[in-house]
Design a protein around this motif. Structure first.
Motif, short mmCIF file in Angstrom:
data_model
loop_
_atom_site.label_atom_id
_atom_site.label_comp_id
_atom_site.label_asym_id
_atom_site.label_seq_id
_atom_site.Cartn_x
_atom_site.Cartn_y
_atom_site.Cartn_z
N MET A 242 0.78 -1.09 0.06
CA MET A 242 -0.13 -0.13 0.03
C MET A 242 0.92 1.39 -0.16
O MET A 242 1.82 1.22 0.83
N PRO A 243 0.66 2.32 -0.81
CA PRO A 243 1.58 3.44 -0.96
C PRO A 243 1.39 4.17 0.25
O PRO A 243 0.35 4.19 0.84
N ASP A 244 2.39 5.10 0.58
CA ASP A 244 2.47 6.04 1.59
C ASP A 244 1.18 6.98 1.16
O ASP A 244 0.92 7.47 0.22
N THR A 245 0.71 7.58 2.25
CA THR A 245 -0.42 8.79 2.10
C THR A 245 0.01 10.08 2.79
O THR A 245 0.78 9.93 3.83
N ILE A 246 -0.42 11.19 2.31
CA ILE A 246 -0.43 12.21 3.13
C ILE A 246 -2.02 12.84 3.25
O ILE A 246 -2.68 12.94 2.18
N LEU A 247 -2.31 13.27 4.39
CA LEU A 247 -3.65 13.76 4.76
C LEU A 247 -3.68 14.99 4.77
O LEU A 247 -2.70 15.74 5.54
N VAL A 248 -4.71 15.66 4.60
CA VAL A 248 -4.63 17.24 4.21
C VAL A 248 -5.93 17.43 5.29
O VAL A 248 -7.02 16.84 5.01
N ILE B 192 1.24 8.72 -2.33
CA ILE B 192 2.37 9.30 -2.88
C ILE B 192 3.24 8.08 -3.83
O ILE B 192 3.40 7.09 -3.50
N ALA B 193 3.12 8.46 -5.16
CA ALA B 193 3.46 7.54 -6.09
C ALA B 193 5.00 7.14 -5.80
O ALA B 193 5.78 7.96 -5.43
N ASP B 194 5.07 5.93 -5.96
CA ASP B 194 6.76 5.32 -5.75
C ASP B 194 7.73 5.89 -6.42
O ASP B 194 7.44 6.12 -7.78
N GLY B 195 8.61 6.42 -5.89
CA GLY B 195 9.82 7.05 -6.65
C GLY B 195 9.57 8.31 -7.20
O GLY B 195 10.24 9.35 -6.71
N ALA B 196 8.71 8.59 -8.06
CA ALA B 196 8.50 10.11 -8.65
C ALA B 196 8.05 11.09 -7.45
O ALA B 196 8.32 12.16 -7.69
N GLY B 197 7.30 10.71 -6.39
CA GLY B 197 6.78 11.51 -5.58
C GLY B 197 5.47 12.24 -5.89
O GLY B 197 5.38 13.42 -5.23
N GLU B 198 4.90 11.63 -7.01
CA GLU B 198 3.74 12.49 -7.17
C GLU B 198 2.41 12.12 -6.50
O GLU B 198 2.47 11.17 -5.88
N LEU B 199 1.38 13.20 -6.44
CA LEU B 199 0.33 13.04 -5.54
C LEU B 199 -0.54 12.51 -6.33
O LEU B 199 -1.25 13.50 -7.22
N THR B 200 -1.39 11.67 -5.91
CA THR B 200 -2.84 11.20 -6.45
C THR B 200 -3.64 11.24 -5.38
O THR B 200 -3.55 10.72 -4.38
N LEU B 201 -4.99 12.15 -5.61
CA LEU B 201 -5.83 12.05 -4.85
C LEU B 201 -6.65 10.70 -4.64
O LEU B 201 -7.08 10.15 -5.61
#
Length: 402
Positions: free
Chosen positions: A1-7, A22-31
């Motif tokens: 399961m990918p890491d997440t950021i909560l706002v 947080i997408a692996d490697g690229a550090g892109e954010l996906t809602l």
């Protein structure tokens, strides 16, 4: 399961939230998830949607179960853990309205930061206490998790001196009495979106109108905020749902010295009983006023449009011309009538709306609503303060992991 950021964007009667993967490697954010608990203390409910926009939960609570924001935050935490298989976000970003003189950028929260932000509560009594409550609650239960305070004032901190100051003694300025500006997370999001959705004006002279229950406008040139209608607090500038906007300081002196009002009574008046609500005596909601035949409703809307027009002229002078106007936030994104009226008042700038594009109800995302003949381009661009918070939180999280 990918890491997440909560706002978390916490208010007095609602807690909005978004969860980003947080997408692996690229550090892109996906809602991954977005929603809110609203009606806290009156008609509490939790609604959340997944990345496809489908409702994944909609629960109604008894008032006794969610009497206040602290209880609502606990319910939200329990639900999020169950939904995400017990995993906890690697970082949590919070909207904090006032950063004061100490913070011109977004920061990881520690005891010192929290103490400084507590001092600013009197400058944003509607927002700051509610912004800080989730930070304190999470620090008490999960002290190891990174929390980031993202400030509405940060985007404006590069203002030139003439826009940053009041005509008061230098010592008061050094103590922090200055024009901060607010809604900075929204303005920053719009500024970052322009190269993608409106590249022809991205580096130009732009006025962004963030019109909602709280309303302000910002003059931007070359991607930088140069002036804003709000000042030391979020009371200044445009009239709002319940706040007066620009007000002669002598009115406050009169209320205290001649009406005998206490400071607390004046504060309550200015934050809760003025603006569209005070002028109309009916509602603080533009939708209610547009639907009303009461002449007081018409006066309130006329005043709102008039003041927005004055602010547009003033901000245009600050950036020495105008290439584009961007409407955003609740009223700016959803009220073609108010957009049209503001632009009609600004016809002297060469603005000409495309009536069909402005009135479109099935349009989604950013769109151009001015006609080809218009000398100034006019856009509607939905804002996303939560994504901006997630971006800054990820930046700080990645710096701390290096």
């Amino acid at each position: 399961m990918p890491d997440t950021i909560l706002v978390i964007n916490a208010g007095s009667s609602s807690i909005k939230f978004q969860l980003f993967e947080i997408a692996d490697g690229a550090g892109e954010l996906t809602l991954s998830l977005k929603g809110q608990i609203e009606g806290i203390g009156s008609h509490p409910s939790l609604i959340a949607r997944n990345k496809q926009g489908e409702i994944v939960t909609h629960r109604i609570f008894a008032v006794a179960d969610l009497p206040d924001a602290r209880a609502a935050l606990g319910q939200l935490a329990s639900w999020l853990r169950a939904w995400h298989d017990g995993a906890f976000p690697v970082a949590i970003g919070h909207r904090v309205v006032h950063g004061g003189p100490d913070y011109d950028t977004h920061v990881a929260v520690d005891d010192d930061v929290l103490a400084k932000l507590e001092v600013l509560v009197p400058l944003a009594p509607l927002h700051q206490p509610n912004n800080l409550l989730p930070i304190r609650a999470i620090r008490a239960t999960q002290p190891g998790v990174l929390q980031v305070a993202c400030f509405d004032t940060a985007f404006h901190r590069g203002h030139p001196d003439v826009a940053d100051r009041y005509a008061i003694p230098e010592q008061l300025y050094l103590e922090g009495i200055r024009r901060y500006g607010f809604h900075g997370l929204s303005y920053e999001y719009i500024t970052r979106s322009l190269p993608i959705v409106a590249s022809e004006v991205a580096g130009g002279r732009i006025v962004v109108a963030h019109l909602g229950s709280g309303a302000s406008m910002c003059a931007i040139r070359d991607g930088r905020s140069l002036d804003s209608t709000m000042g030391f607090t979020a009371l200044d500038g445009l009239p709002m749902g319940t706040r007066p906007g620009q007000l002669d300081a002598g009115v406050i002196l009169h209320l205290i010295t001649h009406k005998g009002m206490t400071a607390d009574a004046v504060q309550h008046l200015l934050y809760h009983d003025c603006g569209l609500k005070g002028l109309s005596g009916i509602s603080n909601d533009v939708r209610d006023l547009l639907a009303s035949d009461d002449p007081r409703a018409k006066l309130a809307l006329d005043y709102f449009v008039y003041r927005a027009g004055l602010a547009l002229g003033s901000l245009t002078a600050a950036i020495e011309g105008l290439d584009a106007i961007v409407f955003t936030a609740g009223i700016g994104e959803n009220s073609p009538v108010i957009r049209a009226r503001i632009c009609r008042q600004a016809r002297w700038l060469g603005i000409d709306l495309d009536k069909t594009a402005n009135a479109a109800t099935d349009a989604a995302g950013a769109r151009l609503i001015s006609s080809p003949a218009s000398r100034v381009r006019v856009y509607v661009i939905p804002t996303d303060e939560e994504r901006m918070i997630a971006h800054h939180t990820l930046e700080i999280f990645r710096r701390q992991r290096r």
